[in-house]
Design a protein around this motif. Structure first.
Motif, short mmCIF file in Angstrom:
data_model
loop_
_atom_site.label_atom_id
_atom_site.label_comp_id
_atom_site.label_asym_id
_atom_site.label_seq_id
_atom_site.Cartn_x
_atom_site.Cartn_y
_atom_site.Cartn_z
N PHE A 60 0.86 -1.08 0.10
CA PHE A 60 0.15 0.08 -0.08
C PHE A 60 0.90 0.92 0.17
CE2 PHE A 60 -2.22 3.29 2.92
CZ PHE A 60 -2.99 3.57 1.88
N ALA A 61 1.95 1.16 0.80
CA ALA A 61 2.79 2.44 1.02
C ALA A 61 3.49 2.66 -0.31
CB ALA A 61 3.91 2.11 1.89
N MET A 62 3.87 1.58 -1.11
CA MET A 62 4.49 1.75 -2.42
C MET A 62 3.89 2.50 -3.40
SD MET A 62 7.12 -1.58 -3.16
CE MET A 62 6.30 -2.93 -2.37
N SER A 63 2.41 1.74 -3.54
CA SER A 63 1.28 2.45 -4.30
C SER A 63 1.16 4.07 -4.19
CB SER A 63 0.17 1.58 -4.17
OG SER A 63 -0.72 2.10 -3.09
N PHE A 64 1.25 4.23 -2.83
CA PHE A 64 0.99 5.81 -2.30
C PHE A 64 2.38 6.73 -3.10
CE2 PHE A 64 2.58 8.98 0.67
CZ PHE A 64 1.56 9.91 0.54
N ASP A 65 3.47 6.01 -2.70
CA ASP A 65 4.79 6.68 -3.03
C ASP A 65 4.67 6.61 -4.66
OD1 ASP A 65 7.20 7.53 -3.04
OD2 ASP A 65 7.99 5.60 -3.37
N PHE A 66 3.86 5.41 -5.41
CA PHE A 66 4.01 5.38 -6.89
C PHE A 66 3.54 6.80 -7.39
CE2 PHE A 66 1.76 4.23 -10.70
CZ PHE A 66 2.82 3.70 -11.46
N VAL A 67 2.22 7.36 -6.78
CA VAL A 67 1.60 8.42 -7.41
C VAL A 67 2.34 9.54 -6.61
CG1 VAL A 67 -0.43 8.22 -5.86
CG2 VAL A 67 -0.58 9.51 -7.96
N SER A 68 2.30 9.45 -5.49
CA SER A 68 2.82 10.95 -4.72
C SER A 68 4.14 11.16 -4.93
CB SER A 68 2.40 10.84 -3.26
OG SER A 68 0.99 10.84 -3.02
N GLY A 69 5.16 10.22 -4.67
CA GLY A 69 6.36 10.27 -4.97
C GLY A 69 6.98 10.57 -6.18
N TYR A 70 6.36 10.13 -7.20
CA TYR A 70 6.75 10.33 -8.47
C TYR A 70 6.08 11.44 -9.25
CZ TYR A 70 9.91 6.18 -8.10
OH TYR A 70 10.97 5.34 -7.85
N THR A 71 4.86 11.69 -8.97
CA THR A 71 4.20 12.83 -9.57
C THR A 71 4.19 13.96 -8.64
OG1 THR A 71 2.22 12.31 -9.00
CG2 THR A 71 2.89 11.42 -11.12
N GLY A 72 4.48 14.09 -7.40
CA GLY A 72 4.50 15.06 -6.68
C GLY A 72 3.14 15.58 -6.11
N TYR A 73 2.07 14.85 -6.53
CA TYR A 73 0.74 15.08 -5.88
C TYR A 73 0.39 14.39 -4.70
CZ TYR A 73 -0.66 18.09 -10.06
OH TYR A 73 -0.57 18.94 -10.87
N LEU A 74 0.29 14.91 -3.75
CA LEU A 74 0.28 14.50 -2.27
C LEU A 74 -1.21 13.81 -2.26
CD1 LEU A 74 2.22 13.63 -0.06
CD2 LEU A 74 1.13 15.69 0.99
N SER A 75 -1.18 12.51 -2.44
CA SER A 75 -2.67 11.96 -2.15
C SER A 75 -3.09 11.61 -0.75
CB SER A 75 -2.85 10.66 -2.95
OG SER A 75 -4.07 9.96 -2.69
N PHE A 76 -3.93 12.71 0.15
CA PHE A 76 -4.33 12.30 1.56
C PHE A 76 -5.26 11.39 1.47
CE2 PHE A 76 -2.22 13.90 5.18
CZ PHE A 76 -1.26 14.78 4.62
N LEU B 173 -7.65 8.03 8.11
CA LEU B 173 -6.78 9.02 7.84
C LEU B 173 -5.39 8.51 8.19
CD1 LEU B 173 -5.59 11.69 6.83
CD2 LEU B 173 -6.16 12.75 9.20
N PHE B 174 -5.21 7.72 9.40
CA PHE B 174 -4.19 7.37 10.00
C PHE B 174 -3.67 5.97 9.16
CE2 PHE B 174 -5.64 9.96 13.34
CZ PHE B 174 -4.39 10.79 13.45
N VAL B 175 -4.41 5.77 8.52
CA VAL B 175 -3.95 4.51 7.40
C VAL B 175 -2.99 5.25 6.25
CG1 VAL B 175 -4.37 2.51 5.84
CG2 VAL B 175 -5.62 2.88 8.17
N THR B 176 -3.50 6.27 5.81
CA THR B 176 -2.87 7.08 4.92
C THR B 176 -1.42 7.45 5.53
OG1 THR B 176 -4.94 7.95 3.75
CG2 THR B 176 -2.82 8.74 3.18
N ALA B 177 -1.61 7.79 6.75
CA ALA B 177 -0.29 8.31 7.42
C ALA B 177 0.40 7.19 7.63
CB ALA B 177 -0.88 8.67 8.98
N ASP B 178 0.12 5.85 7.85
CA ASP B 178 1.06 5.04 7.73
C ASP B 178 1.99 4.81 6.56
OD1 ASP B 178 0.60 3.72 10.37
OD2 ASP B 178 -0.64 2.33 9.67
N ALA B 179 1.31 4.95 5.56
CA ALA B 179 2.16 5.08 3.99
C ALA B 179 2.87 6.08 3.79
CB ALA B 179 0.97 5.04 3.01
#
Lengths: 417, 331
Positions: A52-68, A297-303
């Protein structure tokens, strides 16, 4: 990395079983290591939340759009598996193969992600983060009040009793593996779960026994690995290059002629897809879901924590980041193997009752060590944001001048000569 | 015809009055909760995720002061005075804390992307919430159950229900909340329009570089504003402690944070006027939906759901919020 992950359960079993007594203390080494090493059941969580964290990083870390609101996709995957497993999804039988459920849930999340993204990508920066959070909160409030999910939706839902464990693997494949006598009952169907999963004895005649948790670990590991490789493939494709270009300078990417909106949308959809696979694995293993551990929200926080500590914009980083998270949480856990329990059991009573007046060491341990991982993780997180913005893996790569897999052999080679 | 009206229990006749007074009190609370966040974002462009945690800390702190100071014999007027003492004390403590946080943690990362400021304040949430849990445990309270002792320190007529215009509810309490909200709006308005720092904020949110070029120490203005914003967050917490609909818990931090976000974003980031208008709008929608849920629709999460739906809709229709400007904040 893969080798390490494959070997972990066996290494763990070996180390914890060590009965060598530490000099001077009389405590077996294995018992000490048991305090600090993450358990295999914990490692299973590292895998699915890591995905899950990788998938979050996939969009937020690579395109710079923070998906909260990324937890929404994780939640969709998880709830879909549990609901389908209870026969509550119309058109899907309760005994549908798990991998198919994962896939359908992920496609569902993909579609939702496209819809959410189509709206959200009209905004940038803080506004984007907020609108995704808004969508996720709508989903959370909805799911915890929707009584179709369960009799008490606020507490979540679980798979109906009587249903067997979800199985990774697909029935109907040629059984050229199943022929090995006495090895694995049916390698096409490996059931997951700590209590409901399969266990194998004397694997391949090597004398190794695998507990259900170990088997689940490997089965889930395979799915996570496939997803990781798929995401990595995308990132190293021209599509992934455009994602990075958007992060670095969106106007320029647009000026060069890319319609950035569609690239962002595609990345968001794929990310939602893999987040849902992570959620589905979680549900398949635990067999129950709750709004607080899926849509919250805290699940997103884990990622977020995992990505920052492991390395924002490095796909493998979040997995290490979450490994760190779970290890810390394990050491500081209130369960039987944590540091607090260890100290309470092993320190002499005279030491424990020492302290200023009413505030003894025992009280200190109970209050500041027992289950306080979040406090220390928060501090570590802030320190990383301030001083190590690239995270563990990002910093390591900057130091080495390339990815670890590329550069490490080179380095080692240099020392060998 | 008359039989039909009687069957609906005559509630709809007085519903507008009932909804109205609740809407006004909710609006006041929401404006108080959101104002600090609005100020900070207006000048600095920093979305302070820790805002809710500061409110939660303010709630516990203010509540504890009230409980410690009020005994059963304390008169109603003295309780009023003590309430404002508690508000002032909490405001002072959290302003100092906020200023310290700005100096130590946020100042070093102004030159990085705004993303990092979100991340940093988000880390603060984890630390502050867990620290609050530790303190609450040490004080012998359960972190998960609502601590409502402070409700008992309110003057007796706040707990009482009155029948006015056919509506039987806590008129005194709701009116008091509306009054405090009004005072705060006037106070912040005066701060923005009559003080030196207000001038800096207005100038700084228009054009920070030019402001700095004119010889104004905008960094110090940042510290002051972050402090005041944190103080306002804490103040909001104290105000909640006399309202039996609220109580101090650690998860209160997320609840109030989300409310503050909704209000500030609907109003438009960076516009205090927008925050006030959006607070009123959200208060009205909340009161209306709460009434609908009790009387018409059977879906317990309805008010919350509609609030987020309003948030999403506003962002889609007007990405900058009702009164937002295109580019806001900067360093």
């Amino acid at each position: 990395m893969v080798a390490l992950l494959v070997a972990y359960p066996l290494v763990y079993q070996f180390l914890v079983g060590l009965s060598v007594v530490l000099p001077g203390t009389g405590i077996p080494l294995g018992q000490l290591l048991n305090v600090f090493l993450p358990r295999v059941t914990t490692m299973v969580a590292v895998l699915y939340i890591g995905l899950f964290a990788m998938s979050f990083d996939f969009v937020s870390g690579y395109t710079g759009y923070l998906s909260f609101g990324h937890a929404m996709f994780y939640g969709i995957g998880a709830y879909f598996v549990v609901l389908a497993g209870s026969g509550k999804v119309p058109g899907l039988a309760a005994e549908t193969p798990f991998l198919l459920l994962l896939l359908v849930g992920a496609v569902l999340a993909f579609i939702v992600a496209l819809a959410v993204g189509a709206v959200s990508f009209r905004l940038t920066g803080v506004y984007f983060a907020m609108v995704t959070l808004g969508f996720a909160e709508v989903a959370r409030v909805f799911i915890q009040n929707w009584d179709y999910v369960g009799s008490n939706p606020r507490d979540g839902a679980s798979v109906a009793a009587g249903r067997e464990g979800f199985a990774v693997g697909y029935p109907g494949l040629p059984d050229f593996l199943g022929g090995l006598p006495g090895v694995i009952a049916d390698p096409r169907q490996v059931r997951l779960g700590r209590l409901t999963g399969d266990s194998f004895e004397n694997v391949l005649g090597l004398g190794i026994d695998l507990e259900p948790a170990f088997v689940s670990y490997y089965a889930i590991g395979v799915v996570v690995l496939v997803c990781y490789l798929a995401m990595q493939r995308v990132i190293h494709s021209p599509f992934g290059r455009v994602m990075v270009a958007i992060r670095e300078n969106e106007e320029r990417a647009e000026a060069v002629g890319y319609d950035t909106f569609w690239y962002k949308l595609g990345a968001f959809g794929l990310s939602g897809f893999f987040a849902a696979v992570g959620g589905g694995l979680f549900a398949g293993y635990r067999r129950s879901v709750a709004p607080s551990n899926t849509f919250d929200l805290f699940v997103t926080a884990d990622a977020l924590l995992a990505s920052i500590i492991g390395g924002f914009g490095t796909l493998a980083g979040p997995l290490y980041g979450h490994l760190f998270h779970e290890t810390t949480a394990g050491v500081l856990s209130t369960e039987s193997h944590g540091l607090a329990r260890f100290l309470r059991d092993e320190l002499p009573a005279s030491v424990l009752s020492a302290g200023v007046g009413d505030f003894t060491l025992l009280r200190f341990v109970n209050v500041f060590v027992d289950g306080r991982a979040d406090l220390y993780l928060g501090v570590v997180f802030i320190l990383f944001v301030l001083f190590v913005p690239r995270g563990i893996l990002g910093t390591l790569r900057a130091r080495l001048g390339g990815t670890v897999a590329e550069k490490l052999p080179e380095r080692l080679d240099r020392y060998r000569r | 015809m008359t039989a039909a009206v009687a069957a609906v229990d005559a509630v709809p006749l007085f519903a507008p009055v009932d909804i109205g007074i609740r809407a006004v009190s909710k609006a006041a609370l929401y404006i108080v909760i959101a104002s600090g966040l609005s100020l900070i974002f207006g000048l600095m462009g920093v979305l302070n995720f820790a805002h809710g945690s500061l409110t939660m800390i303010g709630a516990y702190l203010g509540g504890a002061i009230m409980v410690a100071a009020v005994s059963s014999g304390t008169s109603g007027i003295a309780r009023f005075a003590l309430f404002f003492v508690a508000v002032a004390a909490v405001f002072a403590v959290l302003t100092a804390f906020g200023a310290g946080v700005e100096l130590a943690l946020i100042r070093p990362i102004y030159d990085r992307e705004p993303l990092f400021q979100i991340l940093l304040t988000f880390g603060l949430v984890l630390v502050l919430d867990e620290a609050a849990r530790i303190v609450v445990t040490l004080a012998g309270l359960q972190p998960q159950t609502t601590w409502q002792d402070a409700v008992g320190t309110a003057p007796a007529f706040f707990a009482r229900r009155y029948e006015i215009l056919g509506v039987n509810t806590r008129w005194a309490l709701f009116a008091f909340e509306a009054l405090v909200g009004l005072l705060l709006v006037v106070g912040v308005f005066l701060f923005l329009n009559r003080t030196r720092y207000g001038l800096y904020i207005r100038a700084g949110s228009e054009d920070p570089e030019m402001t700095q070029a004119l010889g104004i120490d905008i960094r110090r203005a940042f510290t002051v504003v972050f402090g005041v914003g944190a103080g306002l967050a804490g103040m909001a917490g104290v105000l909640l402690m006399w309202d039996p609909r609220f109580g101090a818990t650690v998860p209160l931090s997320v609840e109030t944070l989300l409310i503050a976000f909704i209000v500030v974003i609907i109003g438009g980031l960076g516009s205090f006027k927008g925050t006030v208008v959006a607070g009123m709008l959200v208060g009205l929608v909340d009161a209306l939906m709460s009434w609908l849920f009790i009387n018409v629709v059977d879906f317990p999460g309805l008010p919350e759901l509609v609030l987020f739906a309003v948030l999403v809709t506003v962002l889609i229709v007007r990405p900058t919020g009702l009164f937002g400007v295109e580019e806001v904040g900067g360093h």
